[in-house]
Design an enzyme around this catalytic site. Structure first.
Site, mmCIF file in Angstrom:
data_model
loop_
_atom_site.group_PDB
_atom_site.id
_atom_site.type_symbol
_atom_site.label_atom_id
_atom_site.label_comp_id
_atom_site.label_asym_id
_atom_site.label_seq_id
_atom_site.Cartn_x
_atom_site.Cartn_y
_atom_site.Cartn_z
ATOM 1 N N HIS A 89 39.427 36.013 38.631
ATOM 2 C CA HIS A 89 39.043 37.413 38.834
ATOM 3 C C HIS A 89 39.643 37.886 40.154
ATOM 4 C CE1 HIS A 89 35.184 37.506 36.153
ATOM 5 N NE2 HIS A 89 36.159 36.811 35.593
ATOM 6 N N GLU A 108 38.359 39.409 42.677
ATOM 7 C CA GLU A 108 37.559 39.077 43.854
ATOM 8 C C GLU A 108 37.721 37.625 44.262
ATOM 9 O OE1 GLU A 108 36.562 40.532 40.970
ATOM 10 O OE2 GLU A 108 34.556 41.351 41.217
ATOM 11 N N CYS A 110 30.861 40.636 38.991
ATOM 12 C CA CYS A 110 30.096 39.895 37.988
ATOM 13 C C CYS A 110 29.249 38.836 38.721
ATOM 14 C CB CYS A 110 31.053 39.241 36.991
ATOM 15 S SG CYS A 110 31.973 37.840 37.687
ATOM 16 N N CYS A 162 31.448 36.342 40.774
ATOM 17 C CA CYS A 162 32.069 36.925 41.962
ATOM 18 C C CYS A 162 31.035 37.303 43.014
ATOM 19 C CB CYS A 162 32.921 38.128 41.569
ATOM 20 S SG CYS A 162 34.350 37.659 40.560
#
Length: 158
Positions: free
Chosen positions: A54, A56, A84, A87
């Site tokens: 992801h 992040e 999410c 993260c």
């Protein structure tokens, strides 16, 4: 909304646009320390074939390498989509000082949309600001998924 927040979020949006051009879900992130960008990333789950890639996560990893440490109390993470659970957990574990995000995530958001990890006693002082460039972030995502649906429909046999 601070002018600085908008400026750095536009940098995160540029990372999201790069991700979209690669066929990735358009989410981008930048990490800022002492008023300068020290790390940037966009989603790379598809191209990296990695569930944890992801924006992040990749941005935090680069930030730690650049700064030479894992405690990021003085860092602001700008991300185009609400983090999410994975993260958000990484943000808390890295002790990120502040997170600024754009669009809310009604399917996986862990900062108030689906669940709110901020409500748990995680011994973190991370501040959150939402809604910065939310319209632009949301449009990028909507356009991406609309395009993907059209492409999938065109590929279906009759």
């Amino acid at each position: 909304m601070e002018k600085t927040d908008e400026m750095f979020m536009k940098e995160a949006l540029a990372e999201a646009e790069k991700a979209a051009r690669l066929g990735e879900v358009p989410v981008g992130a930048v990490a800022v320390a002492d008023g300068r960008i020290v790390a940037r990333a966009g989603n790379r789950r598809e191209s990296g074939r990695m569930a944890t890639a992801h924006a992040e996560m990749l941005c935090l990893e680069e930030c730690c390498r650049t700064l030479g440490r894992w405690r990021l109390e003085d860092v602001t993470l700008y991300v185009t989509l609400e983090p999410c659970p994975m993260c958000a957990g990484a943000v808390f574990n890295a002790r990120v000082g502040r997170v600024v995000y754009g669009a809310k995530d009604p399917s996986m958001g862990a900062c108030g949309s689906v669940l709110d990890l901020r409500a748990y006693p995680l011994h973190t002082n991370t501040e959150f600001t939402s809604g910065v460039c939310a319209r632009e972030s949301g449009e990028l995502l909507r356009d991406f998924f609309a395009r993907r649906r059209r492409e999938n429909e065109q590929q279906r046999p009759d």
